[in-house]
Design a protein around this motif. Structure first.
Motif, PDB file in Angstrom:
ATOM      1  N   LEU A   1       7.020  40.779 -26.221  1.00  8.29           N
ATOM      2  CA  LEU A   1       7.496  42.159 -26.105  1.00  8.29           C
ATOM      3  C   LEU A   1       8.686  42.264 -25.158  1.00  8.29           C
ATOM      4  O   LEU A   1       9.649  42.992 -25.420  1.00  8.29           O
ATOM      5  CB  LEU A   1       6.357  43.062 -25.615  1.00  8.29           C
ATOM      6  CG  LEU A   1       5.305  43.451 -26.657  1.00  8.29           C
ATOM      7  CD1 LEU A   1       4.177  44.214 -25.994  1.00  8.29           C
ATOM      8  CD2 LEU A   1       5.943  44.301 -27.750  1.00  8.29           C
TER       9      LEU A   1
ATOM     10  N   GLY B   1      12.294  43.297 -26.450  1.00  6.85           N
ATOM     11  CA  GLY B   1      12.876  44.501 -25.867  1.00  6.85           C
ATOM     12  C   GLY B   1      14.290  44.263 -25.359  1.00  6.85           C
ATOM     13  O   GLY B   1      15.198  45.083 -25.574  1.00  6.85           O
TER      14      GLY B   1
ATOM     15  N   THR C   1       9.842  48.958 -21.709  1.00  7.14           N
ATOM     16  CA  THR C   1       8.934  48.048 -22.424  1.00  7.14           C
ATOM     17  C   THR C   1       7.814  47.576 -21.503  1.00  7.14           C
ATOM     18  O   THR C   1       6.639  47.539 -21.883  1.00  7.14           O
ATOM     19  CB  THR C   1       9.705  46.840 -22.966  1.00  7.14           C
ATOM     20  OG1 THR C   1      10.766  47.287 -23.816  1.00  7.14           O
ATOM     21  CG2 THR C   1       8.791  45.914 -23.741  1.00  7.14           C
ATOM     22  N   THR C   2       8.175  47.212 -20.283  1.00 14.51           N
ATOM     23  CA  THR C   2       7.174  46.759 -19.311  1.00 14.51           C
ATOM     24  C   THR C   2       6.190  47.870 -18.976  1.00 14.51           C
ATOM     25  O   THR C   2       4.976  47.649 -18.903  1.00 14.51           O
ATOM     26  CB  THR C   2       7.860  46.270 -18.034  1.00 14.51           C
ATOM     27  OG1 THR C   2       8.803  45.239 -18.361  1.00 14.51           O
ATOM     28  CG2 THR C   2       6.852  45.725 -17.038  1.00 14.51           C
TER      29      THR C   2
END
Length: 464
Positions: free
Chosen positions: A23, A27, A121-122
């Motif tokens: 991810l 991202g 995203t994080t």
């Protein structure tokens, strides 16, 4: 289970790690793709973005591992998970900003936009982790486990499976025809009228854990278990189950023969040399990084109470040889004025105010890094105990002396998995983790323990 350099991981945990890292990388690449003209996409900037994405993902993986997001069991409350998620976001954000701004891409991008996408995203990943638990579908890579037995051992296995997060699903208990003990709930006991291999096929079982209290007298259907194994079902005894799933070698489920004839307990020249080089480099770096902290701690200890700053105490090390361990003094100088050794306990009245603080964040252990350089200790290994207690414990607890076959450590597998030991019972629990380390120790496991030690220090887990 997946075995990586002698250490066992759940397949679901490995998939979750890969998904989290993916991810972050995706991202970053998506943020670059939105801004880049088509002609730029095929240029080396993609490689640069990929390398930076992997670097950020590895840093975030280390942070999340240290904070316990990939632990074997679910032992955190929602509040604790929220606090860890916030801390992870701050640390991960710092890693992302550092990578993106200190290693800028050659092409012209709006780095503020890229940073915002990565942080978003994080944040999404961590928020989902707290609210849902993980991003993988509930049925993906979940092992379906059947426990063969209904006695005390089977009950212990079932209790441990209940703490195994979403990695496993307990299908129930299958009673042996010769087993008289029934310690598990009747609703969880599977009907006995069906053959074992037929039931395994019908329920699509992935693993059978044999947890019989008594194996003699034909209690185990060897032919049926063999048929299950030939069908691709994993068949484990209780000792192997605890080793692979809980990172323990349980004293109540092993024998000397299991230790002797099983794998592990390798103490070869290459492993010893690599570990020693790792200790020297790691201890040197940590001493440089923590030297200012040690100076502040020394000053605080000196100002609070009279007496020496450092405390020297004899411990038992490699092959049972005594050596002196050095720590910052955290107790009054008259802590053992009668000369009788005592276990250090939680809320110990002998601990000073400064001592309580430096114990909580493990600063009192830092002088032991010099012992690592000398060679009396290692960065990672079983924690050394005092000769007075070792003499007693060796007589009372089976296989206790096995932990002295490797160098004692500043931190260890037991320290990151169990609370501060303050009794004989705690010592037994920690020994089970120490035996796992002695059996499976490797450079990779040492790195895993060091990462998790950071989490222990940051959260105060197991502190007095």
């Amino acid at each position: 289970m997946i075995k990586i350099f002698n250490h066992y991981f759940h397949r679901r945990t490995v998939l979750q790690v890969l998904l989290d890292m993916g991810l972050v990388v995706v991202g970053l690449l998506a943020a670059l793709w939105v801004q880049a003209p088509p002609s730029v996409i095929n240029q080396p900037v993609v490689t640069e973005g990929l390398s930076r994405g992997i670097l950020m993902a590895l840093g975030m993986l280390a942070v999340n591992s240290a904070l316990g997001f990939y632990e074997r069991s679910r032992s955190k409350t929602t509040g604790q998970m929220r606090a860890r998620a916030v801390l992870s976001f701050v640390l991960s954000g710092g890693i992302a900003v550092g990578v993106l701004w200190l290693l800028p891409l050659e092409a012209s991008y709006d780095m503020r936009w890229v940073t915002l996408v990565v942080l978003g995203t994080t944040g999404f990943m961590l928020t989902h982790r707290v609210l849902v638990g993980e991003m993988l579908p509930s049925g993906l890579a979940r092992r379906k486990v059947l426990v063969y037995g209904t006695g005390d051992r089977a009950k212990t296995v079932g209790q441990s499976l209940a703490l195994a997060s979403s990695n496993v699903k307990l299908l129930g208990y299958f009673a042996s025809p010769n087993e008289t003990e029934h310690k598990v709930s009747s609703w969880a006991t599977l009907p006995s009228g069906e053959r074992l291999n037929d039931m395994v096929r019908r329920l699509d079982v992935d693993e059978i854990v044999v947890a019989l209290s008594e194996r003699r007298g034909g209690s185990m259907p060897m032919r049926e278990l063999l048929d299950c194994k030939l069908q691709g079902v994993r068949v484990s005894d209780i000792a192997t189950y605890f080793e692979q799933n809980l990172g323990q070698i349980r004293l109540d489920s092993i024998s000397a023969g299991w230790l002797i004839f099983g794998e592990g307990f390798n103490q070869g020249f290459v492993r010893t040399t690599v570990k020693r080089l790792f200790d020297i480099v790691g201890a040197s770096v940590l001493i440089v990084l923590t030297l200012p902290l040690m100076l502040v701690a020394a000053l605080a200890v000196k100002l609070e109470s009279p007496g020496p700053v450092l405390y020297r105490q004899q411990r038992v090390g490699l092959n049972g040889q005594p050596f002196d361990v050095v720590k910052f003094r955290s107790m009054r100088t008259d802590a053992e004025k009668d000369g009788v050794p005592r276990w250090a306990a939680a809320a110990d009245s002998r601990v000073t105010r400064v001592g309580r603080l430096i114990r909580k964040v493990r600063i009192d252990e830092l002088p032991q890094l010099f012992g690592v350089l000398v060679g009396s200790m290692s960065l990672v290994g079983p924690r050394p105990e005092r000769p007075y207690f070792v003499d007693q414990l060796t007589q009372d607890i089976p296989f206790y002396a096995v932990r002295h076959s490797v160098k004692p450590g500043v931190t260890g597998w037991a320290q990151v998995n169990y609370q501060y030991g303050a009794s004989r019972e705690d010592t037994i629990e920690k020994l089970q983790y120490d035996l796992y380390y002695v059996k499976n120790h490797s450079l990779f496991l040492d790195l895993v323990i060091l990462f998790e030690t950071v989490g222990v220090v940051l959260t105060g887990k197991g502190a007095q």
